[in-house]
Scaffold this motif. Structure first.
Motif, short mmCIF file in Angstrom:
data_model
loop_
_atom_site.label_atom_id
_atom_site.label_comp_id
_atom_site.label_asym_id
_atom_site.label_seq_id
_atom_site.Cartn_x
_atom_site.Cartn_y
_atom_site.Cartn_z
N ALA A 75 0.79 -1.26 0.06
CA ALA A 75 -0.02 -0.19 -0.13
C ALA A 75 0.64 1.27 -0.12
O ALA A 75 1.87 1.27 0.45
N ARG A 90 1.93 -4.17 4.46
CA ARG A 90 0.36 -3.87 4.32
C ARG A 90 0.11 -3.60 2.88
O ARG A 90 0.75 -2.73 2.36
N LYS A 92 -3.34 -3.19 0.17
CA LYS A 92 -4.64 -2.48 0.17
C LYS A 92 -5.84 -3.07 1.07
O LYS A 92 -6.43 -2.28 1.69
N ASP A 93 -5.57 -4.46 0.86
CA ASP A 93 -6.93 -5.02 1.54
C ASP A 93 -6.23 -6.27 2.34
O ASP A 93 -7.24 -6.98 3.02
N ARG A 94 -4.98 -6.10 2.68
CA ARG A 94 -4.48 -7.57 3.63
C ARG A 94 -2.96 -7.28 3.84
O ARG A 94 -2.54 -6.29 3.56
#
Length: 102
Positions: A75, A90, A92-94
């Protein structure tokens, strides 16, 4: 801060300063955003290219030496974490885990 050196990753530049007197030891232009580097096993893990890559630098405070780079697609502006021989980034979604010992 490690071994008498202070490391910083700022907008498009990496810097190293002497922790005792504040003098600049080195600076390098690197495409990146503000991100806190992680320190493990004498190495700095720094996110560059808007989180797309992690760069590994020698953290002895001497000459800047790049030890490696990997595409991790993290991210934007994440700070990596290193624990038990693994790098955590990290997305975007996990959170993604990479082995540093293979």
């Amino acid at each position: 801060i490690h071994d008498g050196a202070v490391f910083l990753a700022d907008n498009d530049v990496q810097l190293c300063f002497d922790a005792t007197n504040g003098s600049q030891r080195w600076t390098a232009p690197v495409p990146g955003s503000i991100s806190s580097p992680a320190l493990a096993d004498g190495k700095l893990f720094v996110m560059i290219n808007s989180g797309n890559n992690v760069q590994v630098l020698r953290a002895d405070g001497g000459e800047r030496v790049e030890l490696g780079k990997a595409n991790v697609k993290g991210a934007w502006v994440p700070s990596p974490t290193v624990a038990d021989g693994k790098l955590f980034v990290r997305l975007k979604d996990r959170v993604r885990c990479f082995s540093l010992t293979d």
